[in-house]
Enzyme design. Structure first.
Site, PDB file in Angstrom:
ATOM      1  N   ASP A   1       0.792  -1.233   0.000  1.00  0.00           N
ATOM      2  CA  ASP A   1       0.000   0.000   0.000  1.00  0.00           C
ATOM      3  C   ASP A   1       0.828   1.289   0.000  1.00  0.00           C
ATOM      4  O   ASP A   1       1.797   1.394   0.767  1.00  0.00           O
ATOM      5  CB  ASP A   1      -0.857   0.073   1.264  1.00  0.00           C
ATOM      6  CG  ASP A   1      -1.541  -1.229   1.616  1.00  0.00           C
ATOM      7  OD1 ASP A   1      -1.447  -2.188   0.852  1.00  0.00           O
ATOM      8  OD2 ASP A   1      -2.179  -1.270   2.685  1.00  0.00           O
TER       9      ASP A   1
ATOM     10  N   GLN B   1       4.187   0.601   2.155  1.00  0.00           N
ATOM     11  CA  GLN B   1       4.385  -0.665   2.859  1.00  0.00           C
ATOM     12  C   GLN B   1       5.515  -1.402   2.173  1.00  0.00           C
ATOM     13  O   GLN B   1       5.469  -1.630   0.950  1.00  0.00           O
ATOM     14  CB  GLN B   1       3.091  -1.497   2.805  1.00  0.00           C
ATOM     15  CG  GLN B   1       1.993  -0.966   3.699  1.00  0.00           C
ATOM     16  CD  GLN B   1       2.277  -1.255   5.158  1.00  0.00           C
ATOM     17  OE1 GLN B   1       2.083  -2.366   5.609  1.00  0.00           O
ATOM     18  NE2 GLN B   1       2.729  -0.255   5.899  1.00  0.00           N
TER      19      GLN B   1
ATOM     20  N   ARG C   1      -7.652  -1.370  11.582  1.00  0.00           N
ATOM     21  CA  ARG C   1      -6.372  -0.783  11.122  1.00  0.00           C
ATOM     22  C   ARG C   1      -6.525   0.284  10.042  1.00  0.00           C
ATOM     23  O   ARG C   1      -7.594   0.573   9.575  1.00  0.00           O
ATOM     24  CB  ARG C   1      -5.446  -1.886  10.607  1.00  0.00           C
ATOM     25  CG  ARG C   1      -5.999  -2.708   9.474  1.00  0.00           C
ATOM     26  CD  ARG C   1      -4.909  -3.683   8.972  1.00  0.00           C
ATOM     27  NE  ARG C   1      -5.476  -4.715   8.110  1.00  0.00           N
ATOM     28  CZ  ARG C   1      -5.906  -5.890   8.530  1.00  0.00           C
ATOM     29  NH1 ARG C   1      -5.852  -6.200   9.805  1.00  0.00           N
ATOM     30  NH2 ARG C   1      -6.398  -6.765   7.676  1.00  0.00           N
ATOM     31  N   ASP C   2      -5.385   0.802   9.654  1.00  0.00           N
ATOM     32  CA  ASP C   2      -5.222   1.720   8.519  1.00  0.00           C
ATOM     33  C   ASP C   2      -5.857   3.090   8.764  1.00  0.00           C
ATOM     34  O   ASP C   2      -6.762   3.516   8.026  1.00  0.00           O
ATOM     35  CB  ASP C   2      -5.782   1.088   7.220  1.00  0.00           C
ATOM     36  CG  ASP C   2      -5.251  -0.312   6.974  1.00  0.00           C
ATOM     37  OD1 ASP C   2      -4.149  -0.617   7.455  1.00  0.00           O
ATOM     38  OD2 ASP C   2      -5.935  -1.114   6.299  1.00  0.00           O
TER      39      ASP C   2
ATOM     40  N   SER D   1      -0.364   0.015   7.517  1.00  0.00           N
ATOM     41  CA  SER D   1      -0.686   1.216   6.736  1.00  0.00           C
ATOM     42  C   SER D   1      -1.197   2.377   7.568  1.00  0.00           C
ATOM     43  O   SER D   1      -1.732   2.192   8.667  1.00  0.00           O
ATOM     44  CB  SER D   1      -1.724   0.866   5.671  1.00  0.00           C
ATOM     45  OG  SER D   1      -1.087   0.189   4.630  1.00  0.00           O
TER      46      SER D   1
HETATM   47  C1  FRU Z   1      -3.800  -3.787   2.685  1.00  0.00           C
HETATM   48  C2  FRU Z   1      -3.211  -4.193   4.026  1.00  0.00           C
HETATM   49  C3  FRU Z   1      -3.583  -3.219   5.119  1.00  0.00           C
HETATM   50  C4  FRU Z   1      -2.469  -3.381   6.111  1.00  0.00           C
HETATM   51  C5  FRU Z   1      -1.282  -3.593   5.202  1.00  0.00           C
HETATM   52  C6  FRU Z   1      -0.221  -4.506   5.743  1.00  0.00           C
HETATM   53  O1  FRU Z   1      -3.077  -4.294   1.612  1.00  0.00           O
HETATM   54  O2  FRU Z   1      -3.585  -5.501   4.355  1.00  0.00           O
HETATM   55  O3  FRU Z   1      -4.858  -3.436   5.671  1.00  0.00           O
HETATM   56  O4  FRU Z   1      -2.305  -2.274   6.935  1.00  0.00           O
HETATM   57  O5  FRU Z   1      -1.781  -4.122   3.992  1.00  0.00           O
HETATM   58  O6  FRU Z   1       0.880  -4.535   4.882  1.00  0.00           O
END
Ligand code: FRU
Length: 443
Positions: free
Chosen positions: A20, A36, A149-150, A82
């Protein structure tokens, strides 16, 4: 093939795996593209970090400055997941999820996982301040699973606002809304979901384009259909008004490789989106993995609102000169191909090596007939009468913008030449060369 699959206008790592885009922003005269990053493994294993590219010349070139976050506190020890960035009073505030997987006999959905939201302040985007945990599992509503998350954070009417992607204990995907006056003190506002629409919503993004608001997300578990939700996981948005989702979910992209995008505001005040040109758990492959790297990001795309209230995406690339009739049958990547379609209902096709791009009776498709797709077969979208198409072609990817960008398809492909033969049936083609994006800083 070796380095010939290295992209010329798409950001990718020299070694390892990228997923990401994170923390996208314009700050202090520079664009920042965090991502990421699994530096130790092209298959995405090992340390999950944030890498950093920055651009001082309007994204014409980038510097890779290295890893800015790695798992080094107890609260992010299984991965720096993320997140996003907000600029406030001359400082960049970064929010991300610290993933913790506790060793043991857990399912890691209902138990065994911590989802810590973490806040970091930086003056320059590279030298990071202390990691401060602002939300933990115990702070989320009690019907949340461990998957929360995120964080996407923005400031509206002087208030800090945050959306988080979530999975409930009943396997329902949704979004948690938080608010704050102080970016270290967050208050829960509401949970928003939609019945029978996936078990997990990743990477939420609540944003406006002019006076229209949208809630973007990457849902997992939405049943596949012939013309929609064709990939293992999806990415798209709802229109958002008066605090509620409106209308149907619109996919950002109908290609094989698009997920977890993030929007940000550029220096002119326009909203851009960048996606991961990849998806987790795909049934097709990327042969660069054997060469030491995998995946890339899409080119930035400017967002506008179309007549139907849906988003229109326009690629932001550095064109070299204007549009010319295509005279060479095998142009060298990177370039843009464009066709204006006179009769939007008659058949046409464009071939770039073994990639076949066609439209017939309102159905657009991208198909790989040979092995260049590495397991990718066909993706389709119902677009109505086709008025035009623009294809952004790089050494191992195609981004297709149908009807001015109302429908988009992004895919990786692995041709055996940097100049595969281009042919068109039923339409004329124009071409524009694109200047390569220089990336400095890789050793
Ligand atoms: C999306 C995800 C996010 C997470 C990240 C981990 O591709 O799964 O939800 O934060 O990638 O790398």
């Amino acid at each position: 093939m070796t380095d010939d699959w290295r992209q010329d206008i798409h950001l990718e790592p020299k070694k390892g795996w990228i997923n990401d885009p994170n923390g996208l922003c314009y700050f202090d005269g520079r664009y920042h593209v965090y991502f990421q990053f699994s530096p130790d493994s092209a298959a995405g294993e090992g340390r999950k970090c944030w890498g950093h590219f920055e651009s001082r010349d309007d994204m014409k070139s980038f510097d890779y400055t290295g890893i800015v976050f790695e798992p080094d506190i107890p609260e992010d020890r299984s991965g720096v997941f993320s997140g996003s960035a907000v600029i406030r009073e001359g400082k960049m505030h970064i929010f991300y999820t610290g993933n913790v997987e506790i060793p043991g006999d857990y399912d890691y959905v209902t138990a065994g996982r911590e989802a810590n939201q973490i806040h970091v302040v930086t003056d320059d985007g590279i030298t990071m301040g202390a990691k401060k945990v602002i939300l933990r599992n115990s702070d989320y509503p009690s019907n949340m699973s461990c998957h929360v998350r995120d964080p996407k954070v923005w400031i509206e009417d002087g208030k800090w606002k945050m959306v988080l992607g979530a999975r409930t204990l009943d396997d329902e995907g949704g979004i948690l809304f938080y608010e704050a006056d102080d970016p270290d003190e967050w208050h829960f506002v509401k949970f928003l979901s939609k019945k029978d629409f996936g078990y997990m919503w990743e990477c939420p993004d609540l944003f406006n384009v002019g006076d229209k608001w949208f809630l973007g997300m990457s849902p997992q578990g939405v049943p596949h259909e012939e013309f929609r939700f064709q990939n293992v996981y999806s990415a798209g948005y709802f229109k958002y008004s008066d605090g509620a989702l409106e209308g149907s979910f619109e996919e950002y992209d109908y290609g094989f490789d698009f997920y977890a995008p993030q929007t940000f505001i550029d220096k002119n005040g326009d909203r851009l989106i960048i996606g991961w040109m990849g998806i987790g758990d795909i049934p097709y492959s990327n042969p660069t993995t054997e060469l030491g790297w995998q995946h890339c990001l899409t080119v930035p795309r400017k967002l506008n609102v179309g007549e139907d209230g849906c988003l229109i995406q326009t690629p932001v690339v550095n064109y070299e000169g204007g549009e010319m009739p295509l005279t060479e049958s095998a142009p060298v990547f990177p370039y843009a191909l464009h066709a204006d379609i006179d009769d939007g209902n008659s058949y046409f096709d464009i071939r770039i090596g073994g990639a076949k791009i066609s439209c017939s009776k309102g159905i657009a498709s991208l198909e790989f007939e040979g092995d260049e797709g590495c397991g990718r077969t066909i993706r389709k979208a119902v677009i109505g009468a086709c008025k035009d198409i623009t294809v952004i072609a790089d050494k191992s990817s195609l981004e297709l913008f149908w009807n001015g960008g109302r429908y988009v398809m992004s895919s990786r492909f692995y041709p055996d030449s940097a100049a595969p033969v281009v042919k068109a049936t039923g339409c004329g083609l124009k071409i524009r060369k694109i200047t390569k994006t220089e990336v400095r800083g890789f050793e």
